[in-house]
Design an enzyme around this catalytic site. Structure first.
Site, PDB file in Angstrom:
ATOM      1  N   LYS A  47      10.960  -1.806  -0.728  1.00 33.19           N
ATOM      2  CA  LYS A  47      10.033  -1.071  -1.599  1.00 33.19           C
ATOM      3  C   LYS A  47      10.767  -0.258  -2.677  1.00 33.19           C
ATOM      4  O   LYS A  47      11.977  -0.037  -2.591  1.00 33.19           O
ATOM      5  CB  LYS A  47       9.155  -0.163  -0.731  1.00 33.19           C
ATOM      6  CG  LYS A  47       8.256  -0.921   0.252  1.00 33.19           C
ATOM      7  CD  LYS A  47       7.318   0.040   0.962  1.00 33.19           C
ATOM      8  CE  LYS A  47       6.405  -0.688   1.935  1.00 33.19           C
ATOM      9  NZ  LYS A  47       5.404   0.229   2.523  1.00 33.19           N
ATOM     10  N   TYR A  93      -2.474  -5.299  -1.054  1.00 29.98           N
ATOM     11  CA  TYR A  93      -2.875  -4.359  -0.002  1.00 29.98           C
ATOM     12  C   TYR A  93      -4.402  -4.249   0.130  1.00 29.98           C
ATOM     13  O   TYR A  93      -4.898  -3.232   0.626  1.00 29.98           O
ATOM     14  CB  TYR A  93      -2.274  -2.988  -0.281  1.00 29.98           C
ATOM     15  CG  TYR A  93      -0.814  -2.859   0.140  1.00 29.98           C
ATOM     16  CD1 TYR A  93      -0.445  -2.936   1.489  1.00 29.98           C
ATOM     17  CD2 TYR A  93       0.192  -2.631  -0.786  1.00 29.98           C
ATOM     18  CE1 TYR A  93       0.869  -2.795   1.892  1.00 29.98           C
ATOM     19  CE2 TYR A  93       1.517  -2.481  -0.390  1.00 29.98           C
ATOM     20  CZ  TYR A  93       1.849  -2.566   0.948  1.00 29.98           C
ATOM     21  OH  TYR A  93       3.151  -2.417   1.357  1.00 29.98           O
ATOM     22  N   PHE A 100      -5.310   6.589   1.699  1.00 29.17           N
ATOM     23  CA  PHE A 100      -4.011   6.538   1.021  1.00 29.17           C
ATOM     24  C   PHE A 100      -3.868   5.343   0.083  1.00 29.17           C
ATOM     25  O   PHE A 100      -2.804   5.125  -0.491  1.00 29.17           O
ATOM     26  CB  PHE A 100      -2.870   6.520   2.057  1.00 29.17           C
ATOM     27  CG  PHE A 100      -2.946   5.399   3.060  1.00 29.17           C
ATOM     28  CD1 PHE A 100      -2.484   4.123   2.755  1.00 29.17           C
ATOM     29  CD2 PHE A 100      -3.466   5.624   4.330  1.00 29.17           C
ATOM     30  CE1 PHE A 100      -2.544   3.090   3.676  1.00 29.17           C
ATOM     31  CE2 PHE A 100      -3.541   4.598   5.265  1.00 29.17           C
ATOM     32  CZ  PHE A 100      -3.067   3.323   4.930  1.00 29.17           C
ATOM     33  N   ARG A 160       9.750  -6.556  12.581  1.00 30.17           N
ATOM     34  CA  ARG A 160       9.074  -5.277  12.814  1.00 30.17           C
ATOM     35  C   ARG A 160       9.922  -4.357  13.690  1.00 30.17           C
ATOM     36  O   ARG A 160       9.917  -3.137  13.528  1.00 30.17           O
ATOM     37  CB  ARG A 160       7.689  -5.519  13.409  1.00 30.17           C
ATOM     38  CG  ARG A 160       6.775  -6.151  12.347  1.00 30.17           C
ATOM     39  CD  ARG A 160       5.389  -6.411  12.850  1.00 30.17           C
ATOM     40  NE  ARG A 160       4.616  -5.198  13.062  1.00 30.17           N
ATOM     41  CZ  ARG A 160       4.034  -4.503  12.093  1.00 30.17           C
ATOM     42  NH1 ARG A 160       4.151  -4.886  10.833  1.00 30.17           N
ATOM     43  NH2 ARG A 160       3.325  -3.424  12.364  1.00 30.17           N
ATOM     44  N   THR A 211       6.070   2.727  11.221  1.00 30.48           N
ATOM     45  CA  THR A 211       5.614   2.977   9.845  1.00 30.48           C
ATOM     46  C   THR A 211       6.041   4.356   9.353  1.00 30.48           C
ATOM     47  O   THR A 211       6.522   4.510   8.232  1.00 30.48           O
ATOM     48  CB  THR A 211       4.071   2.872   9.776  1.00 30.48           C
ATOM     49  OG1 THR A 211       3.690   1.582  10.268  1.00 30.48           O
ATOM     50  CG2 THR A 211       3.560   3.038   8.355  1.00 30.48           C
ATOM     51  N   ARG A 237      13.813   2.071   8.846  1.00 32.50           N
ATOM     52  CA  ARG A 237      13.041   3.245   8.413  1.00 32.50           C
ATOM     53  C   ARG A 237      13.665   4.554   8.909  1.00 32.50           C
ATOM     54  O   ARG A 237      13.616   5.566   8.215  1.00 32.50           O
ATOM     55  CB  ARG A 237      11.587   3.097   8.855  1.00 32.50           C
ATOM     56  CG  ARG A 237      10.833   2.105   7.948  1.00 32.50           C
ATOM     57  CD  ARG A 237       9.528   1.705   8.539  1.00 32.50           C
ATOM     58  NE  ARG A 237       8.675   0.963   7.616  1.00 32.50           N
ATOM     59  CZ  ARG A 237       7.641   0.232   8.026  1.00 32.50           C
ATOM     60  NH1 ARG A 237       7.350   0.142   9.305  1.00 32.50           N
ATOM     61  NH2 ARG A 237       6.907  -0.413   7.138  1.00 32.50           N
ATOM     62  N   ASN A 262       8.368   4.352   2.644  1.00 30.56           N
ATOM     63  CA  ASN A 262       8.997   3.964   3.912  1.00 30.56           C
ATOM     64  C   ASN A 262       9.869   2.714   3.792  1.00 30.56           C
ATOM     65  O   ASN A 262      10.102   2.012   4.767  1.00 30.56           O
ATOM     66  CB  ASN A 262       7.946   3.839   5.032  1.00 30.56           C
ATOM     67  CG  ASN A 262       6.945   2.742   4.785  1.00 30.56           C
ATOM     68  OD1 ASN A 262       6.925   2.129   3.709  1.00 30.56           O
ATOM     69  ND2 ASN A 262       6.108   2.464   5.767  1.00 30.56           N
ATOM     70  N   HIS A 276       8.397  -3.266   4.075  1.00 32.11           N
ATOM     71  CA  HIS A 276       7.133  -3.763   4.635  1.00 32.11           C
ATOM     72  C   HIS A 276       7.451  -5.062   5.361  1.00 32.11           C
ATOM     73  O   HIS A 276       8.327  -5.810   4.928  1.00 32.11           O
ATOM     74  CB  HIS A 276       6.118  -4.042   3.516  1.00 32.11           C
ATOM     75  CG  HIS A 276       4.967  -4.912   3.966  1.00 32.11           C
ATOM     76  ND1 HIS A 276       3.854  -4.379   4.578  1.00 32.11           N
ATOM     77  CD2 HIS A 276       4.790  -6.252   3.932  1.00 32.11           C
ATOM     78  CE1 HIS A 276       3.038  -5.384   4.901  1.00 32.11           C
ATOM     79  NE2 HIS A 276       3.581  -6.516   4.513  1.00 32.11           N
ATOM     80  N   GLU A 335       0.756 -13.551   3.081  1.00 28.91           N
ATOM     81  CA  GLU A 335       1.618 -12.702   2.241  1.00 28.91           C
ATOM     82  C   GLU A 335       2.718 -13.523   1.554  1.00 28.91           C
ATOM     83  O   GLU A 335       3.063 -13.266   0.402  1.00 28.91           O
ATOM     84  CB  GLU A 335       2.195 -11.562   3.082  1.00 28.91           C
ATOM     85  CG  GLU A 335       1.110 -10.578   3.504  1.00 28.91           C
ATOM     86  CD  GLU A 335       1.592  -9.454   4.421  1.00 28.91           C
ATOM     87  OE1 GLU A 335       0.773  -8.559   4.698  1.00 28.91           O
ATOM     88  OE2 GLU A 335       2.759  -9.462   4.857  1.00 28.91           O
TER      89      GLU A 335
HETATM   90  P1  CMP Z   1       3.227  -1.004   5.020  1.00 32.96           P
HETATM   91  O1  CMP Z   1       3.855  -1.621   6.213  1.00 32.96           O
HETATM   92  O2  CMP Z   1       3.683  -1.485   3.684  1.00 32.96           O
HETATM   93  O3  CMP Z   1       1.645  -1.182   5.106  1.00 32.96           O
HETATM   94  C1  CMP Z   1       0.732  -0.286   4.523  1.00 32.96           C
HETATM   95  C2  CMP Z   1       1.409   0.925   3.990  1.00 32.96           C
HETATM   96  O4  CMP Z   1       0.569   2.028   3.758  1.00 32.96           O
HETATM   97  C3  CMP Z   1       2.401   1.431   5.007  1.00 32.96           C
HETATM   98  O5  CMP Z   1       3.502   0.565   5.092  1.00 32.96           O
HETATM   99  C4  CMP Z   1       2.699   2.826   4.503  1.00 32.96           C
HETATM  100  O6  CMP Z   1       3.760   2.846   3.560  1.00 32.96           O
HETATM  101  C5  CMP Z   1       1.409   3.172   3.779  1.00 32.96           C
HETATM  102  N1  CMP Z   1       0.748   4.255   4.495  1.00 32.96           N
HETATM  103  C6  CMP Z   1       0.259   4.220   5.734  1.00 32.96           C
HETATM  104  N2  CMP Z   1      -0.259   5.411   6.060  1.00 32.96           N
HETATM  105  C7  CMP Z   1      -0.077   6.219   4.989  1.00 32.96           C
HETATM  106  C8  CMP Z   1      -0.395   7.563   4.717  1.00 32.96           C
HETATM  107  N3  CMP Z   1      -1.005   8.333   5.620  1.00 32.96           N
HETATM  108  N4  CMP Z   1      -0.057   8.045   3.510  1.00 32.96           N
HETATM  109  C9  CMP Z   1       0.548   7.263   2.576  1.00 32.96           C
HETATM  110  N5  CMP Z   1       0.866   5.967   2.794  1.00 32.96           N
HETATM  111  C10 CMP Z   1       0.565   5.451   3.995  1.00 32.96           C
END
Ligand code: CMP
Length: 140
Positions: free
Chosen positions: A11, A51, A59, A87, A93, A104, A114, A117, A128
């Site tokens: 990212k 997404y 969010f 994963r 996450t 992470r 983070n 993905h 995807e």
């Molecule tokens: P990802 O695995 O890319 O899938 C969805 C993304 O949403 C997740 O990683 C996070 O980066 C993001 N995400 C999830 N929860 C939150 C949150 N509470 N605030 C901001 N971003 C979020």
């Protein structure tokens, strides 16, 4: 366990900090093979499409804003049990909950920024991969 493919993204928070190589090395050390890779600066619209499953989440706006704020490296990873393995090496996450030694835990800054993905299931992996790559771009 059969050989699987999964989709991965490095990212914008990570590409900004020049971590593409360091993160890819962690994926490779976990036994995953990069069979497709390209650097993209996704548009807001591309982020919203990717997404879409999260569009009702509070969010969603912040997520799409961040994902279109700089370059992302999109990749296809191949290996035994690749979806679960990716994963595992990514970690939880929220980096505050991620296990020691995971991408992470080592590199992510927050739940939003983070660093990586990874697809969560075979159907999402296929969807995807198709969103970002044509068949001839994936070379196993
Ligand atoms: P990802 O695995 O890319 O899938 C969805 C993304 O949403 C997740 O990683 C996070 O980066 C993001 N995400 C999830 N929860 C939150 C949150 N509470 N605030 C901001 N971003 C979020």
């Amino acid at each position: 366990m059969a050989i699987e493919r999964t989709f991965s993204m490095i990212k914008p928070d990570a590409t900004r900090r020049n971590l593409t190589g360091a993160i890819t090395a962690m994926l490779e050390e976990a036994g995953l093979r990069v069979v497709a890779s390209k650097r993209v600066w996704m548009s807001r619209r591309e982020a919203e499409g990717f997404y879409a499953v999260h569009k009702e989440r509070p969010f969603f706006d912040e997520l799409c804003e961040f994902m279109s704020s700089g370059p992302t490296v999109v990749q296809v990873l191949e290996g035994e049990n690749a979806i679960a393995k990716n994963r595992e090496v990514m970690g939880a996450t929220n980096p505050a909950d991620a296990a020691d030694g995971t991408i992470r835990k080592v590199h992510a800054r927050s739940i939003g920024e983070n660093s990586v993905h990874g697809s969560d299931a075979p159907a999402t992996a296929a969807q995807e991969i198709k969103y970002w790559f044509s068949d001839i771009e994936v070379v196993g």
